[in-house]
Design a protein around this motif. Structure first.
Motif, mmCIF file in Angstrom:
data_model
loop_
_atom_site.group_PDB
_atom_site.id
_atom_site.type_symbol
_atom_site.label_atom_id
_atom_site.label_comp_id
_atom_site.label_asym_id
_atom_site.label_seq_id
_atom_site.Cartn_x
_atom_site.Cartn_y
_atom_site.Cartn_z
ATOM 1 N N PRO B 211 0.817 -1.223 0.000
ATOM 2 C CA PRO B 211 0.000 0.000 0.000
ATOM 3 C C PRO B 211 0.852 1.277 0.000
ATOM 4 N N VAL B 212 0.537 2.189 -0.907
ATOM 5 C CA VAL B 212 1.140 3.529 -0.879
ATOM 6 C C VAL B 212 0.011 4.554 -1.029
ATOM 7 N N HIS B 213 0.221 5.742 -0.441
ATOM 8 C CA HIS B 213 -0.786 6.820 -0.498
ATOM 9 C C HIS B 213 -0.089 8.111 -0.904
ATOM 10 N N ILE B 214 -0.130 8.398 -2.203
ATOM 11 C CA ILE B 214 0.628 9.531 -2.749
ATOM 12 C C ILE B 214 -0.287 10.435 -3.569
ATOM 13 N N LEU B 215 -0.180 11.740 -3.320
ATOM 14 C CA LEU B 215 -0.896 12.748 -4.117
ATOM 15 C C LEU B 215 0.110 13.780 -4.609
ATOM 16 N N VAL B 216 0.107 14.027 -5.928
ATOM 17 C CA VAL B 216 1.008 15.028 -6.518
ATOM 18 C C VAL B 216 0.200 15.989 -7.381
ATOM 19 N N ASP B 217 0.422 17.291 -7.214
ATOM 20 C CA ASP B 217 -0.147 18.301 -8.108
ATOM 21 C C ASP B 217 0.978 19.085 -8.767
ATOM 22 N N TYR B 218 0.814 19.359 -10.056
ATOM 23 C CA TYR B 218 1.740 20.287 -10.717
ATOM 24 C C TYR B 218 0.936 21.143 -11.686
ATOM 25 N N GLY B 219 1.490 22.318 -12.041
ATOM 26 C CA GLY B 219 0.786 23.233 -12.934
ATOM 27 C C GLY B 219 1.387 23.221 -14.327
ATOM 28 N N THR B 220 0.530 23.297 -15.329
ATOM 29 C CA THR B 220 1.052 23.287 -16.707
ATOM 30 C C THR B 220 1.677 24.635 -17.083
ATOM 31 N N GLY B 221 1.442 25.676 -16.260
ATOM 32 C CA GLY B 221 2.072 26.971 -16.524
ATOM 33 C C GLY B 221 3.374 27.159 -15.754
ATOM 34 N N ASP B 222 3.874 26.102 -15.144
ATOM 35 C CA ASP B 222 5.082 26.138 -14.312
ATOM 36 C C ASP B 222 6.316 26.095 -15.213
ATOM 37 N N ASN B 223 7.129 27.172 -15.158
ATOM 38 C CA ASN B 223 8.303 27.217 -16.041
ATOM 39 C C ASN B 223 9.297 26.100 -15.762
ATOM 40 N N PHE B 224 9.405 25.670 -14.509
ATOM 41 C CA PHE B 224 10.335 24.580 -14.203
ATOM 42 C C PHE B 224 9.810 23.252 -14.747
ATOM 43 N N TYR B 225 8.495 23.139 -14.781
ATOM 44 C CA TYR B 225 7.901 21.971 -15.432
ATOM 45 C C TYR B 225 8.236 21.975 -16.924
ATOM 46 N N LYS B 226 8.052 23.155 -17.539
ATOM 47 C CA LYS B 226 8.335 23.258 -18.983
ATOM 48 C C LYS B 226 9.803 23.007 -19.286
ATOM 49 N N GLN B 227 10.667 23.400 -18.346
ATOM 50 C CA GLN B 227 12.113 23.182 -18.543
ATOM 51 C C GLN B 227 12.541 21.761 -18.175
#
Lengths: 281, 281
Positions: B211-227
């Motif tokens: 069992p694992v319990h993980i929640l992740v949110d990220y934004g599509t306007g995040d420059n570090f995401y884009k990079q």
């Protein structure tokens, strides 16, 4: 007076935008403010909740609400001494229109908040309905919110539907901060302020029948409260003396809270809900 | 390792306290953290939600929750070059125990968070129940939360009940930030990190049944995401490849949000509720 967009962040499904414009009433200086535009503004104009900051704070201290909210700009006008003291000058405009000639070209925060900002925002075509407006603030900004609200009732414009404040300066003609500010900005000094810029004085001239909607919170652990800069008891007494009860003027003492943003964040949702009652009506 | 109280603010009926202590595992430097103690701690020990900050951030970026929460200290150990680059050194410890001798005396954030902080808090008699602990973080702190959580399951301690992250660095061995950090802190460089400090690598070795319990949110306007510093798709693929579904590992793409605290504030309540499910169980 064209608006320049300085930054934008998505938050709570809406957009928090920082704008800059050249302000006439602030003597041609650059004024900045943040505007939160909720997602439902796409379906039509939205009401606005104006937030006024306290001493030393800037437009960035505003908290995003689910309404459109506006914030006070920080003005630097190039007047000698204005940045020497955090209690006076830049960041400490006390939301007056200055009548002392030294300050009267630049320090007109009252007109800036009540007239100029609504006009530049409307002229820019932003989806804000200024006929549904309420106002709140913190500390010096709470003083601004209370006095602007009470004056708008007294002068018949009824520009704001409700008013709230966190740890406001309630009776500035009787505290060091207010006395210092008024004797600087106003040609008639503290006496002139009694007519227009003191919430306790203003409220004491009401008849107790004209509808008012005011909520005030302050913390008993607030050092400025202890130093008698805030004097919320005076506001409360003025309200009760003219006949306003808890439904019209509610002043809440919050045990152990200080002057900080921790205090504001604790009661912020309460204040938003309070204003929502009137803005949605 | 006595705790020194630096400040205290009342917030949400509880107390947010900043503490300082001399940290052994950080080589005798002063470590600071904030601890929120809710009002109900007066009736017995409360669970704790550990918050780990991102690059350049300090313990003051923590948001108060209704649980007790802990935050990462900022370490300055006096090593040459450590303050020259915001991506490495002070404020950028990447939550590893350094094995490169240049850093191994001071940069042991993993042991600091998982062992030392619970011990000093317990020894100080504070009302925190470390058997009910969850962990979350932002950006580099999201990387810390994910790797610490997954390692605690792999090594059998199961020290945390759930894990969540805002815009975490999900696959640091494959991004510039992670590569720079690991090649500095670890004697074995990026290869060494694959075993212990990369959430995607760690998760890909799970069996899909534990069992694992993980929640992740990220934004599509995040420059570090884009990079491509964050690489949340890699974490999601690793989870699905070994058989975890949305109930075990949820990775949400949030349209238009950036890397800022506006993004975190929007989804913060969601994360708190997610952890509450497990901490209250």
């Amino acid at each position: 007076m064209a608006l320049e967009k300085l930054s934008s962040n998505k938050v709570f499904e809406g957009e928090l935008v920082k704008y800059k414009f050249n302000s006439e009433v602030l003597g041609g200086t650059d004024a900045r403010f943040n505007l939160f535009i909720p997602a439902n503004a796409a379906q039509g104009k939205v009401p606005v909740l104006v937030y006024l900051s306290g001493l030393t704070c800037t437009e960035d201290n505003a908290r995003a609400s689910r309404f459109c909210s506006l914030t006070r700009p920080l003005v630097a006008a190039g007047i000698a001494g204005e940045t020497d003291d955090w209690q006076f000058g830049v960041g400490a405009g006390f939301y007056v229109d200055a009548t002392n000639p030294t300050y009267s070209k630049h320090y007109n925060m009252l007109t800036h908040v009540t007239v100029e900002l609504p006009k530049v925002i409307t002229d820019a075509g932003l989806p804000i309905d200024f006929s549904r407006q309420s106002i709140f603030g913190h500390s010096m900004g709470g003083h601004g919110a209370l006095t602007i609200y009470l004056n708008s009732i007294r002068n018949g414009t009824k520009q704001y539907r409700s008013c709230s404040a966190f740890a406001p300066i309630c009776n500035p003609v009787n505290c060091p901060w207010g006395q210092r500010a008024f004797s600087g900005y106003l040609a008639g000094g503290v006496e002139e302020a009694k007519e227009k810029y003191d919430a306790t004085e203003l409220l004491s001239k009401f008849d107790g029948k004209t509808p008012v909607h005011i909520l005030v919170d302050y913390g008993t652990g607030d050092n400025f409260y202890k130093q008698k800069q805030l004097l919320p008891e005076n506001l409360l007494k003025a309200a009760r003396d003219v006949g306003y009860d808890e439904m019209q003027v509610r002043v809440r003492s919050q045990e152990g809270y200080d002057h900080s943003y921790y205090f504001m964040s604790t009661f912020g949702a309460d204040h938003i809900h309070f204003h929502a009652n009137f803005l949605k009506a």
